[in-house]
Design an enzyme around this catalytic site. Structure first.
Site, PDB file in Angstrom:
ATOM      1  N   GLU A 163       0.794  -1.236   0.000  1.00 28.84           N
ATOM      2  CA  GLU A 163       0.000   0.000   0.000  1.00 28.84           C
ATOM      3  C   GLU A 163       0.826   1.287   0.000  1.00 28.84           C
ATOM      4  O   GLU A 163       0.791   2.062   0.968  1.00 28.84           O
ATOM      5  CB  GLU A 163      -0.979   0.001   1.179  1.00 28.84           C
ATOM      6  N   GLU A 358      -5.304  -8.688   0.617  1.00 27.82           N
ATOM      7  CA  GLU A 358      -6.017  -8.395   1.876  1.00 27.82           C
ATOM      8  C   GLU A 358      -7.485  -8.181   1.561  1.00 27.82           C
ATOM      9  O   GLU A 358      -7.823  -7.550   0.549  1.00 27.82           O
ATOM     10  CB  GLU A 358      -5.522  -7.098   2.535  1.00 27.82           C
TER      11      GLU A 358
HETATM   12  O1  IFM Z   1      -4.545  -3.110   8.965  1.00 29.59           O
HETATM   13  C1  IFM Z   1      -4.477  -2.620   7.672  1.00 29.59           C
HETATM   14  C2  IFM Z   1      -3.263  -3.151   6.960  1.00 29.59           C
HETATM   15  O2  IFM Z   1      -2.101  -2.890   7.643  1.00 29.59           O
HETATM   16  C3  IFM Z   1      -3.155  -2.516   5.602  1.00 29.59           C
HETATM   17  N1  IFM Z   1      -4.380  -2.668   4.848  1.00 29.59           N
HETATM   18  C4  IFM Z   1      -5.615  -2.317   5.517  1.00 29.59           C
HETATM   19  C5  IFM Z   1      -5.705  -2.996   6.864  1.00 29.59           C
HETATM   20  C6  IFM Z   1      -7.019  -2.613   7.564  1.00 29.59           C
HETATM   21  O3  IFM Z   1      -7.095  -1.246   7.720  1.00 29.59           O
END
Ligand code: IFM
Length: 453
Positions: A163, A358
């Site tokens: 990210e 994710e």
């Molecule tokens: O916890 C975070 C993660 O570190 C990065 N992506 C989003 C998740 C939830 O906010």
């Protein structure tokens, strides 16, 4: 049609969010160690000093991962744990920790998937200008090379960056995350370019030095979804998804800005019109390096936004979410179709199998009187999102896998421990872990390769 035979089912975590042991065994400090100790920055002053204490409870966590049937585990390396000053002298105890983790996973038949950088940037390098410094890609390469050398004999899956929109944008432009800076546009755009160059250097090095490697990426951008299935609305959504924001305060929430350079070898045209003047001098010559072949293209996807075609200068307009739409504990709308349209549009554009690196929801989970943690909301969320992903696959989108965020409850950055994303409940006082009911349900999903959805 179902998921492919070699579908990557699993779960993900990140170092600062679970490890704890922030000041132990020679670890250097990261920007998050300092930020979380700065009054007013994190909910209730929470820190990752102990977090889930995974650093000390790793063996028990490995047994738990195994018992939950997780075959692919995505975790990240704390850069300052293995290179306390970011470059130079290495910390053997930190390297040992990750070696034990990797061996423990492999001994249990679990595939390690290593994210190199998930936001805990070495404080010493931050003091030297961090991503803004034109040397920063070489610092990252030194770190990545150490990981390749130490772990690449056993780890075959590497994702250099998680990210960039968040660690550059929220960390250095809006200041909500560590290191909490609100830099002017030229600085944050230059930082983004150096982050992409770092990614390119690491990917090229990993491809060369790790035999049998699989390389990925884990950016994030909320998918834009068509309000109806008419060709006009679908085209409007596609256009909105890949449009670079002309709002200088939120330029970094642009899917194409972070992915076109890696996947297509150029910045998006509309983005260049707006921001080219802020890119560091000579940026063009970095593009062939930034452009690297990936084995799977990851995206972290949690929710999306509907649009419909409109007769205006943009060609679309946002359709507000229906009143009363379900929301997660972090206030995110529940929009399962984001795992249909997001992967579909990304696959069309980048032509690389999509790995959901994710996806998950925050809930207010608490143990019941019988000691179990019932979280039907999570089951429902994951079920609906997986059905959308399955439909994307059936309609021709190549899907490499799905990693639930997160294996266990953890430090949710500026929200501290307020939001629980885990399939495993963590009591932060006793550090006891309790798999939630969704974890057992997810185990069955993985065992049946999603046939039971
Ligand atoms: O916890 C975070 C993660 O570190 C990065 N992506 C989003 C998740 C939830 O906010």
């Amino acid at each position: 049609m179902t998921f492919s035979k070699d579908f990557i089912w699993g779960a993900a975590t990140a170092s600062y969010q679970i490890e704890g042991a922030a000041f132990e065994d020679g670890k250097g400090l990261s920007v998050w160690d300092r930020f979380s100790h700065t009054p007013g920055k994190v909910f209730m002053g929470h820190t990752g000093d102990v977090a889930c204490d995974h650093y000390h409870l790793m063996e028990q966590d490995l047994d738990m991962i195994k018992s939950l049937g997780i075959k692919n585990y995505r975790f990240s390396i704390s850069w300052p744990r293995i290179l306390p000053e970011g470059v130079g002298k290495r910390n053997e105890k930190g390297i040992d920790f990750y070696n034990k983790l990797i061996d423990g996973l492999l001994n249990r038949g679990i595939r390690p998937m290593m994210t190199l950088f998930h936001w805990d940037y070495p404080l010493e390098l931050h003091k030297r200008g961090s991503w803004e410094n034109s040397d920063s890609p070489h610092w990252f390469l030194e770190f990545a090379s150490l990981c390749a050398k130490q772990f690449g004999d056993r780890v075959k899956d590497f994702i250099p960056l998680n990210e960039p929109a968040c660690f550059i944008g929220m960390g250095h432009a809006s200041g909500e995350h560590a290191p909490g800076l609100k830099l002017p546009l030229p600085a944050s755009i230059a930082m983004g370019h150096h982050a992409l160059k770092s990614n390119g250097l690491a990917l090229a090095m990993l491809r060369q030095s790790v035999p049998g490697v699989h390389l990925g990426y884990a950016p994030n951008a909320n998918p834009v979804m068509p309000f109806t299935n008419t060709p006009e609305d679908i085209q409007a959504a596609r256009k909105a998804y890949f449009r670079v924001s002309d709002n200088p305060a939120s330029w970094y929430w642009s899917a194409s800005w972070w992915s076109d350079p890696v996947m297509l070898g150029h910045y998006p045209q509309d983005g260049l019109k707006l921001y080219e003047r802020y890119l560091p001098k000579g940026w063009e010559k970095d593009m062939p390096l930034i452009h690297q072949k990936l084995d799977y293209y990851g995206q972290n996807i949690y929710h999306g936004q509907y649009v419909k075609a409109a007769d205006n200068s943009l060609g679309y307009e946002v359709v507000p979410h229906p009143r009363g739409i379900g929301q997660t504990a972090s206030g995110w709308p529940i929009t399962p179709e984001c795992l249909y349209w997001g992967p579909r549009f990304l696959y069309e554009r980048y032509k690389t199998p999509i790995l959901i690196t994710e996806n998950g929801l925050a809930n207010q989970d608490t143990p019941s009187l019988d000691g179990k943690v019932y979280d039907p909301g999570r089951e429902n969320y994951v079920n609906r999102h997986l059905l959308a992903l399955k439909k994307a696959q059936a309609d021709g989108t190549e899907i490499a896998g799905y990693l639930y965020w997160s294996l266990m409850d953890n430090f949710e950055w500026a929200q501290g421990y307020a939001h629980r994303f885990g399939m495993v409940y963590v009591d932060y006082e006793s550090l006891q872990r309790i798999p939630k009911e969704s974890a057992w349900w997810y185990k069955r999903v993985m065992e049946t390769n999603g046939e039971n959805l």
